[in-house]
Design a protein around this motif. Structure first.
Motif, PDB file in Angstrom:
ATOM      1  N   ILE A  74      46.000  35.903  25.814  1.00 30.38           N
ATOM      2  CA  ILE A  74      46.749  34.589  25.844  1.00 30.38           C
ATOM      3  C   ILE A  74      47.073  34.203  27.401  1.00 30.38           C
ATOM      4  N   ILE A  75      47.263  35.181  28.174  1.00 29.16           N
ATOM      5  CA  ILE A  75      47.482  34.880  29.547  1.00 29.16           C
ATOM      6  C   ILE A  75      46.460  33.826  30.264  1.00 29.16           C
ATOM      7  N   LYS A  76      45.228  33.946  29.763  1.00 28.72           N
ATOM      8  CA  LYS A  76      44.007  32.957  30.165  1.00 28.72           C
ATOM      9  C   LYS A  76      44.479  31.585  29.659  1.00 28.72           C
ATOM     10  N   ASP A  77      44.944  31.307  28.594  1.00 33.40           N
ATOM     11  CA  ASP A  77      45.474  30.037  27.978  1.00 33.40           C
ATOM     12  C   ASP A  77      46.306  29.259  29.371  1.00 33.40           C
ATOM     13  N   SER A  78      46.900  29.985  30.079  1.00 37.19           N
ATOM     14  CA  SER A  78      47.844  29.478  31.353  1.00 37.19           C
ATOM     15  C   SER A  78      47.339  29.546  32.573  1.00 37.19           C
ATOM     16  N   SER A  79      46.504  30.704  33.015  1.00 40.23           N
ATOM     17  CA  SER A  79      46.292  30.926  34.087  1.00 40.23           C
ATOM     18  C   SER A  79      44.897  31.801  34.378  1.00 40.23           C
ATOM     19  N   VAL A  80      43.648  31.108  34.727  1.00 39.78           N
ATOM     20  CA  VAL A  80      42.684  32.128  34.893  1.00 39.78           C
ATOM     21  C   VAL A  80      42.900  33.171  35.899  1.00 39.78           C
ATOM     22  N   ALA A  81      43.573  32.978  37.106  1.00 40.05           N
ATOM     23  CA  ALA A  81      43.901  33.881  37.911  1.00 40.05           C
ATOM     24  C   ALA A  81      44.510  35.119  37.662  1.00 40.05           C
ATOM     25  N   LEU A  82      45.504  34.700  36.592  1.00 35.62           N
ATOM     26  CA  LEU A  82      46.659  35.973  36.252  1.00 35.62           C
ATOM     27  C   LEU A  82      45.561  36.760  35.041  1.00 35.62           C
ATOM     28  N   TRP A  83      44.697  35.766  34.348  1.00 27.64           N
ATOM     29  CA  TRP A  83      43.965  36.610  33.434  1.00 27.64           C
ATOM     30  C   TRP A  83      43.006  37.511  34.151  1.00 27.64           C
ATOM     31  N   ASN A  84      42.392  37.007  35.273  1.00 29.24           N
ATOM     32  CA  ASN A  84      41.424  38.005  35.753  1.00 29.24           C
ATOM     33  C   ASN A  84      41.890  38.933  36.438  1.00 29.24           C
ATOM     34  N   TYR A  85      43.196  38.922  36.821  1.00 31.64           N
ATOM     35  CA  TYR A  85      43.909  40.128  37.328  1.00 31.64           C
ATOM     36  C   TYR A  85      44.308  41.216  36.097  1.00 31.64           C
ATOM     37  N   SER A  86      44.768  40.462  35.043  1.00 28.70           N
ATOM     38  CA  SER A  86      45.076  41.513  34.028  1.00 28.70           C
ATOM     39  C   SER A  86      44.141  42.107  33.312  1.00 28.70           C
ATOM     40  N   GLU A  87      42.914  41.302  33.155  1.00 28.34           N
ATOM     41  CA  GLU A  87      41.618  41.778  32.720  1.00 28.34           C
ATOM     42  C   GLU A  87      41.260  43.118  33.445  1.00 28.34           C
ATOM     43  N   ASN A  88      41.255  42.928  34.626  1.00 31.01           N
ATOM     44  CA  ASN A  88      40.843  44.254  35.629  1.00 31.01           C
ATOM     45  C   ASN A  88      41.943  45.231  35.566  1.00 31.01           C
ATOM     46  N   LEU A  89      43.229  45.050  35.288  1.00 28.50           N
ATOM     47  CA  LEU A  89      44.066  46.019  35.173  1.00 28.50           C
ATOM     48  C   LEU A  89      43.817  46.912  33.978  1.00 28.50           C
ATOM     49  N   ILE A  90      43.481  45.946  32.759  1.00 29.52           N
ATOM     50  CA  ILE A  90      43.097  46.666  31.458  1.00 29.52           C
ATOM     51  C   ILE A  90      42.023  47.732  31.728  1.00 29.52           C
ATOM     52  N   ASN A  91      40.825  46.985  32.254  1.00 25.75           N
ATOM     53  CA  ASN A  91      39.662  47.746  32.291  1.00 25.75           C
ATOM     54  C   ASN A  91      39.678  49.089  33.108  1.00 25.75           C
ATOM     55  N   GLU A  92      40.728  48.934  34.157  1.00 26.31           N
ATOM     56  CA  GLU A  92      40.895  50.004  35.204  1.00 26.31           C
ATOM     57  C   GLU A  92      41.595  51.066  34.287  1.00 26.31           C
ATOM     58  N   SER A  93      42.774  50.824  33.419  1.00 29.93           N
ATOM     59  CA  SER A  93      43.421  51.658  32.739  1.00 29.93           C
ATOM     60  C   SER A  93      42.520  52.539  31.865  1.00 29.93           C
ATOM     61  N   VAL A  94      41.454  51.799  31.290  1.00 28.60           N
ATOM     62  CA  VAL A  94      40.464  52.594  30.500  1.00 28.60           C
ATOM     63  C   VAL A  94      39.896  53.780  31.223  1.00 28.60           C
ATOM     64  N   ASP A  95      39.625  53.290  32.795  1.00 27.27           N
ATOM     65  CA  ASP A  95      38.819  54.143  33.592  1.00 27.27           C
ATOM     66  C   ASP A  95      39.703  55.247  33.983  1.00 27.27           C
ATOM     67  N   ARG A  96      41.107  54.790  34.153  1.00 25.31           N
ATOM     68  CA  ARG A  96      41.795  55.991  34.672  1.00 25.31           C
ATOM     69  C   ARG A  96      42.347  56.908  33.496  1.00 25.31           C
ATOM     70  N   GLY A  97      41.784  56.463  32.126  1.00 24.28           N
ATOM     71  CA  GLY A  97      42.249  57.399  31.002  1.00 24.28           C
ATOM     72  C   GLY A  97      43.512  57.251  30.510  1.00 24.28           C
ATOM     73  N   ILE A  98      44.307  56.182  30.986  1.00 22.66           N
ATOM     74  CA  ILE A  98      45.608  55.808  30.336  1.00 22.66           C
ATOM     75  C   ILE A  98      45.468  54.827  29.224  1.00 22.66           C
ATOM     76  N   LEU A  99      44.294  54.469  28.956  1.00 20.60           N
ATOM     77  CA  LEU A  99      44.025  53.404  27.757  1.00 20.60           C
ATOM     78  C   LEU A  99      43.079  53.814  27.194  1.00 20.60           C
ATOM     79  N   LYS A 100      43.048  54.059  25.735  1.00 23.87           N
ATOM     80  CA  LYS A 100      41.905  54.540  24.823  1.00 23.87           C
ATOM     81  C   LYS A 100      41.080  53.325  24.382  1.00 23.87           C
ATOM     82  N   LYS A 101      39.725  53.472  24.627  1.00 25.46           N
ATOM     83  CA  LYS A 101      38.770  52.716  24.128  1.00 25.46           C
ATOM     84  C   LYS A 101      37.835  53.181  23.239  1.00 25.46           C
ATOM     85  N   VAL A 102      37.986  52.629  22.065  1.00 26.83           N
ATOM     86  CA  VAL A 102      36.932  53.167  20.993  1.00 26.83           C
ATOM     87  C   VAL A 102      35.802  52.419  20.691  1.00 26.83           C
ATOM     88  N   ASP A 103      34.577  52.920  20.679  1.00 25.59           N
ATOM     89  CA  ASP A 103      33.307  52.231  20.873  1.00 25.59           C
ATOM     90  C   ASP A 103      33.170  51.942  19.141  1.00 25.59           C
TER      91      ASP A 103
END
Lengths: 198, 198
Positions: free
Chosen positions: B169-198
């Motif tokens: 929902i961050i995207k509904d207000s700010s694409v810039a903040l959403w891009n930043y957030s989406e990157n953080l979420i994806n990085e968190s998966v790469d860092r192994g601190i957020l579980k992604k189940v396929d």
């Protein structure tokens, strides 16, 4: 450019988390738990919002809110100084200015400069907004100490004269808030929670 | 009339001190200490001030600040509900509305009504201001969890899909903040601190 700004802003947002660890001398209402600077700043902002009508002069409430939200951020580097600690200078010290420059300096230049100016305006206490913000900063611990059977007044042996001296600047912003405060101070003497030496 | 208003306002100011005792699930940055609602509200207000330029639509920043400062006050009566607790309804529940009416109802009528309306506007999430305020409310814990090696995601076994769903929902207000957030979420998966189940 925007994303460079954003990274600076995020750094600032993370840095200022530290004020949540800075404990004040005053305690929460009806409590023995010390208040921290983030809680204090939130409370002053809420007070400014609901008490704005009592300012005797027109005020830009957005600026007042910004002032009280940021006024203690310099304490991340400079530390909290108890208002009745006479051994230390409470005015705008070099330490605090250095802290302001470092912490607000994390932001994009224009934004950082704006917040430094607002903080300096608060410290100078001359404008209507600064006077009202400072009245909030004086009123909150008065409400806390009277809710806590004397609180820091008893704990640190602060008497009527010192309290009156610190609180009377409320009058520069609002006669109504000062009348209320003066009554509270006098009542505190009557209740035996504030010492008055003749 | 003014002094009657003032007494009501002081009662409100004392009552809302209670949000300092309401602990959230998320922890302070780089810490194990839970954040409380007052600290959280202060931080969102600071974020709104420094991130306002990233809103994709014009916003009344004063209203946004008021929204984030008051948005959790209803929790004094209604309690904090963890965002990933699926057993409870996070929308504007009857309990919360009752709390809003009681707590903001301590204020003079006109003022209390204004704050209830602002709170309802935040909850509805439709206006530009509400969308931006809600974006702040989603972004802060994202910053906290990524600073805390996964924080509440790990503690409560929350996976990528759930996080993505709540944060988008961050995207509904700010694409810039959403891009930043989406990157953080994806990085968190790469860092192994957020579980992604396929």
């Amino acid at each position: 450019m925007q994303s460079e700004n954003l990274l600076k802003q995020i750094n600032f947002i993370k840095e200022i988390d530290k004020i949540k660890y800075i404990q004040r001398k005053t305690k929460l209402f009806n409590s023995d738990r010390p208040e921290n600077d983030a809680e204090h700043s939130w409370h002053l902002a809420m007070m400014a919002i609901v008490l704005a009508e009592h300012s005797d002069t027109p005020i830009d409430i957005l600026k007042v809110i910004k002032m009280v939200l940021i006024h203690d951020i310099v304490e991340i580097d400079a530390g909290d100084i108890f208002i009745y600690d006479t051994s230390k200078n409470h005015t705008n010290t070099e330490n605090e200015l250095r802290a302001a420059k470092r912490i607000f300096g994390l932001l994009p230049a224009e934004q950082g400069d704006e917040l430094i100016e607002i903080w300096q305006e608060f410290e100078a206490g001359i404008t209507n907004e600064a006077k009202f913000a400072r009245a909030m900063d004086r009123l909150e611990p008065l409400l806390q100490n009277t809710s806590n059977n004397g609180g820091t007044w008893k704990e640190f042996d602060v008497d009527y004269k010192k309290v009156y001296e610190k609180k009377k600047i409320i009058k520069d912003s609002s006669v109504a808030l000062w009348n209320y405060s003066e009554n509270l101070i006098n009542e505190s003497v009557d209740r035996g929670i504030l010492k008055k030496v003749d």
